[in-house]
Design a protein around this motif. Structure first.
Motif, mmCIF file in Angstrom:
data_model
loop_
_atom_site.group_PDB
_atom_site.id
_atom_site.type_symbol
_atom_site.label_atom_id
_atom_site.label_comp_id
_atom_site.label_asym_id
_atom_site.label_seq_id
_atom_site.Cartn_x
_atom_site.Cartn_y
_atom_site.Cartn_z
ATOM 1 N N ALA A 206 -1.349 6.078 -10.830
ATOM 2 C CA ALA A 206 -0.896 4.945 -10.028
ATOM 3 C C ALA A 206 -1.081 5.207 -8.536
ATOM 4 O O ALA A 206 -0.793 6.296 -8.038
ATOM 5 N N GLU A 207 -1.571 4.206 -7.819
ATOM 6 C CA GLU A 207 -1.780 4.295 -6.381
ATOM 7 C C GLU A 207 -0.448 4.159 -5.634
ATOM 8 O O GLU A 207 0.524 3.620 -6.179
ATOM 9 N N PRO A 208 -0.392 4.610 -4.378
ATOM 10 C CA PRO A 208 0.867 4.507 -3.619
ATOM 11 C C PRO A 208 1.213 3.077 -3.208
ATOM 12 O O PRO A 208 2.368 2.778 -2.943
ATOM 13 N N TRP A 209 0.197 2.212 -3.155
ATOM 14 C CA TRP A 209 0.440 0.852 -2.679
ATOM 15 C C TRP A 209 0.720 -0.067 -3.861
ATOM 16 O O TRP A 209 -0.111 -0.230 -4.735
ATOM 17 N N LEU A 228 -3.744 -4.121 16.754
ATOM 18 C CA LEU A 228 -2.897 -3.796 17.898
ATOM 19 C C LEU A 228 -1.601 -4.603 17.887
ATOM 20 O O LEU A 228 -0.565 -4.137 18.366
ATOM 21 N N ALA A 229 -1.649 -5.806 17.319
ATOM 22 C CA ALA A 229 -0.446 -6.643 17.252
ATOM 23 C C ALA A 229 0.451 -6.264 16.081
ATOM 24 O O ALA A 229 1.581 -6.765 15.976
ATOM 25 N N GLY A 230 -0.028 -5.378 15.203
ATOM 26 C CA GLY A 230 0.766 -4.989 14.046
ATOM 27 C C GLY A 230 0.680 -5.960 12.895
ATOM 28 O O GLY A 230 1.458 -5.854 11.933
ATOM 29 N N ASP A 231 -0.256 -6.904 12.944
ATOM 30 C CA ASP A 231 -0.404 -7.864 11.850
ATOM 31 C C ASP A 231 -1.090 -7.242 10.639
ATOM 32 O O ASP A 231 -0.928 -7.728 9.518
ATOM 33 N N VAL A 232 -1.897 -6.192 10.865
ATOM 34 C CA VAL A 232 -2.528 -5.454 9.774
ATOM 35 C C VAL A 232 -2.341 -3.970 10.040
ATOM 36 O O VAL A 232 -2.050 -3.542 11.168
ATOM 37 N N ASP A 233 -2.530 -3.185 8.979
ATOM 38 C CA ASP A 233 -2.345 -1.738 9.088
ATOM 39 C C ASP A 233 -3.650 -0.981 9.262
ATOM 40 O O ASP A 233 -3.651 0.142 9.771
ATOM 41 N N ASN A 501 -0.431 4.358 13.111
ATOM 42 C CA ASN A 501 0.206 5.623 12.763
ATOM 43 C C ASN A 501 1.005 5.448 11.477
ATOM 44 O O ASN A 501 1.580 4.385 11.229
ATOM 45 N N GLY A 502 1.013 6.486 10.674
ATOM 46 C CA GLY A 502 1.678 6.401 9.387
ATOM 47 C C GLY A 502 0.713 6.246 8.234
ATOM 48 O O GLY A 502 1.131 6.204 7.070
ATOM 49 N N PHE A 503 -0.584 6.179 8.567
ATOM 50 C CA PHE A 503 -1.602 6.012 7.538
ATOM 51 C C PHE A 503 -2.706 7.052 7.732
ATOM 52 O O PHE A 503 -3.081 7.372 8.867
ATOM 53 N N ASN A 504 -3.215 7.572 6.635
ATOM 54 C CA ASN A 504 -4.379 8.457 6.631
ATOM 55 C C ASN A 504 -5.515 7.788 5.875
ATOM 56 O O ASN A 504 -5.280 7.008 4.945
ATOM 57 N N HIS A 505 -6.750 8.130 6.253
ATOM 58 C CA HIS A 505 -7.914 7.535 5.593
ATOM 59 C C HIS A 505 -8.973 8.601 5.359
ATOM 60 O O HIS A 505 -9.218 9.450 6.222
ATOM 61 N N THR A 506 -9.593 8.558 4.186
ATOM 62 C CA THR A 506 -10.721 9.431 3.882
ATOM 63 C C THR A 506 -12.007 8.666 4.150
ATOM 64 O O THR A 506 -12.317 7.679 3.465
ATOM 65 N N ASP A 517 -8.607 4.760 -0.618
ATOM 66 C CA ASP A 517 -8.918 5.825 0.340
ATOM 67 C C ASP A 517 -7.905 5.896 1.479
ATOM 68 O O ASP A 517 -8.057 6.702 2.403
ATOM 69 N N VAL A 518 -6.891 5.040 1.430
ATOM 70 C CA VAL A 518 -5.846 5.009 2.460
ATOM 71 C C VAL A 518 -4.549 5.517 1.840
ATOM 72 O O VAL A 518 -4.178 5.107 0.733
ATOM 73 N N ARG A 519 -3.868 6.393 2.546
ATOM 74 C CA ARG A 519 -2.629 6.984 2.057
ATOM 75 C C ARG A 519 -1.570 6.961 3.157
ATOM 76 O O ARG A 519 -1.892 7.067 4.336
ATOM 77 N N PRO A 520 -0.295 6.831 2.764
ATOM 78 C CA PRO A 520 0.766 6.980 3.768
ATOM 79 C C PRO A 520 0.898 8.445 4.174
ATOM 80 O O PRO A 520 0.624 9.347 3.383
#
Length: 522
Positions: A206-209, A228-233, A501-506, A517-520
């Motif tokens: 199972a994925e984290p999201w 930049l507005a925080g509407d997307v991660d 911030n708060g997200f990692n990407h491979t 490919d995105v993880r908290p």
């Protein structure tokens, strides 16, 4: 085909909430044009398909094949590959995945109606599928095929039970968009947003999201502004003009890698007579197509200053090239460098071809698919005009542009190929091989270039088991195509993603933007 605005019926998505450990809001820069995973072999569709469907093998971030639905694979003869399937894999509706589904998938691919970019380019060597048992199969090929594992990593698997008789329209409606992948479709509000939910029975764990908001934001400035507005991660295709600014933002992280995506100009090689967007200087159609003359194609190549485009248009976020593969990759030709910028040589070649005063042409491209695509077209149009080929520009949304390009409506146009298999043969076969629906060749050869000698060398290369010899043959084929100026390679891109911030990407060399490919970070 564009997805209908009522893609999933009347389903409402609640207003965007701040991202949490259960929700990922991602904005991608290209439109998904079909949910049929075998309809159109282009990167945006393939990247999205990877959220819903799985392949027998997958490519790792550096484009090397790894196990997926197939736990193992091995050659058991010159023309036979044996695959052992993963046990317990289920489609989203609970249907088991078996070897018979692999046989069905291979049967379906060449039969997909009106496909503008067939996946048959990856399956054309397979002439038989032997189902040994529900978890074991053997693939018979029409000769040695050392690239089959890499090619299998590009083919989404479907179910005979679920998908027999399903049309592309059935996928686009959402009715049969059912796979074995990490997420499943649950709704969508319009053509620019799709909602996904986690598949808790996913074979990979199972994925984290729990929830994915998959947004298609083709305007580059709007993607950056949304982040930049925080509407997307998370966003992909970070505009080159915004890179410096984003590097200085304390609440933003970047993920970068050199890509295997080649940007190139294609020509109308098909028409002997008038080409649709070429006229004399008075606007009258020319009786014959000047692009069929090698000297004209060479002149257009000499007119282009690739270094200026890399430095000024791409702002250094690319590398000039004259072939499919960048340095350090399999199949790269060290001695095949971009032709020198030489306006005098360009004018001389045009005069020798019978066009001392040049002619008029319209250069087409997209304006929302690749970083700076419209600006690249504008810059090259100016360079061609300076040597006497007066060039108008027509750029349009990618979904419209690629449909027209696939119908061979243009005279010259900017397109691309991303080498998802990590080597050049799939791209060379798709872009440069003589078009043949029957054998899956030239599936995106939208200029209809044809050279029997090139085809013969490429075929020999794809059947050569010795890696060194195979690479040498691919290099020979690439040299031949460039001597013939089949296309004008421009540059390979550098892939850049940005996230809060708060997200990692491979990062991936194949540029695919996938939620898996995105993880908290916590």
């Amino acid at each position: 085909m564009l997805l209908a605005s009522s893609l999933f019926g009347v389903i409402t998505i609640s207003g965007a909430a701040p991202g949490t450990a259960q929700t990922l809001r991602m904005a991608v820069g290209a439109q998904v044009t079909s949910l049929d995973p075998h309809y159109h072999n282009i990167s945006p569709n393939n990247a999205f398909a990877a959220t819903i469907f799985s392949n027998l093998l997958e490519m790792d971030p550096n484009s090397r094949p790894v196990a997926a639905l197939a736990e193992s694979w091995r050659s058991v003869g010159e023309n036979v590959w044996e695959l052992k399937l993963r046990e317990g894999v289920l489609f989203h509706d609970g249907t088991p995945f078996t070897a018979d589904d692999v046989a069905f998938t291979f049967q379906r691919i060449p039969l997909v109606a009106n496909s503008p970019g067939s996946f048959h380019t990856y399956t054309h060597t397979v002439i038989g599928v032997e189902v040994v048992n529900p978890l074991m199969l053997r693939l018979q090929t029409n000769g040695p095929d050392p690239n089959l594992p890499a090619n299998l990593s590009q083919v989404p698997m479907l179910s005979r039970t679920i998908h027999a008789g399903a049309t592309t329209e059935d996928f686009n409606s959402g009715r049969v968009a059912i796979g074995t992948g990490p997420y499943r479709i649950v709704g969508g509000r319009s053509v620019d947003r799709i909602e996904l939910r986690r598949n808790d029975s996913y074979w990979g764990g199972a994925e984290p999201w729990q929830r994915i908001e998959y947004r298609m934001v083709t305007n580059a400035a709007a993607r950056t502004a949304s982040l930049l507005a925080g509407d997307v991660d998370f966003i992909d295709q970070v505009p080159t003009a915004d890179l410096q600014r984003l590097r200085g933002e304390s609440n933003v992280r970047l993920s970068e890698i050199d890509s295997l995506r080649l940007m190139y100009f294609h020509f109308d090689h098909m028409r002997d007579g008038p080409s649709p967007f070429i006229t004399d200087n008075n606007g009258r159609p020319l009786p014959s197509n000047p692009l069929r003359d090698l000297r004209v194609r060479q002149a257009l190549a000499h007119a282009i200053d690739r270094r200026a485009i890399v430095e000024r248009v791409m702002e250094g976020n690319a590398a000039a090239i004259n072939q499919f593969m960048p340095p350090g990759s399999f199949g790269h030709v060290p001695d095949l460098r971009p032709p020198p910028v030489d306006p005098q040589a360009a004018r001389r070649l045009l005069a020798e071809a019978g066009y001392p005063d040049g002619f008029r042409i319209t250069l087409h491209g997209s304006n929302d698919r690749y970083p700076n695509d419209a600006r690249i077209v504008q810059a090259v149009a100016q360079m061609w005009s300076r040597v006497g080929v007066r060039t108008a520009v027509d750029v349009q949304p990618f979904s419209s542009f690629v449909t027209r390009a696939s119908r061979q409506e243009f005279s010259s146009f900017l397109v691309s190929w991303g080498s998802s298999t990590g080597e050049p043969s799939a791209g060379m076969r798709s872009v440069l091989a003589t078009y043949s629906r029957e054998i899956g060749a030239g599936s995106v050869n939208r200029g209809r270039y044809a050279n029997p000698q090139f085809d013969a060398i490429l075929t020999q290369a794809t059947r050569e088991l010795d890696g060194g010899k195979r690479e040498g043959l691919l290099q020979d084929a690439m040299r031949l195509a460039m001597r013939d100026q089949a296309i004008i390679p421009m540059h390979v891109q550098r892939n850049v993603w940005a996230m809060r911030n708060g997200f990692n990407h491979t990062a991936r060399t194949d540029e695919r933007s996938r939620p898996q490919d995105v993880r908290p970070t916590n």
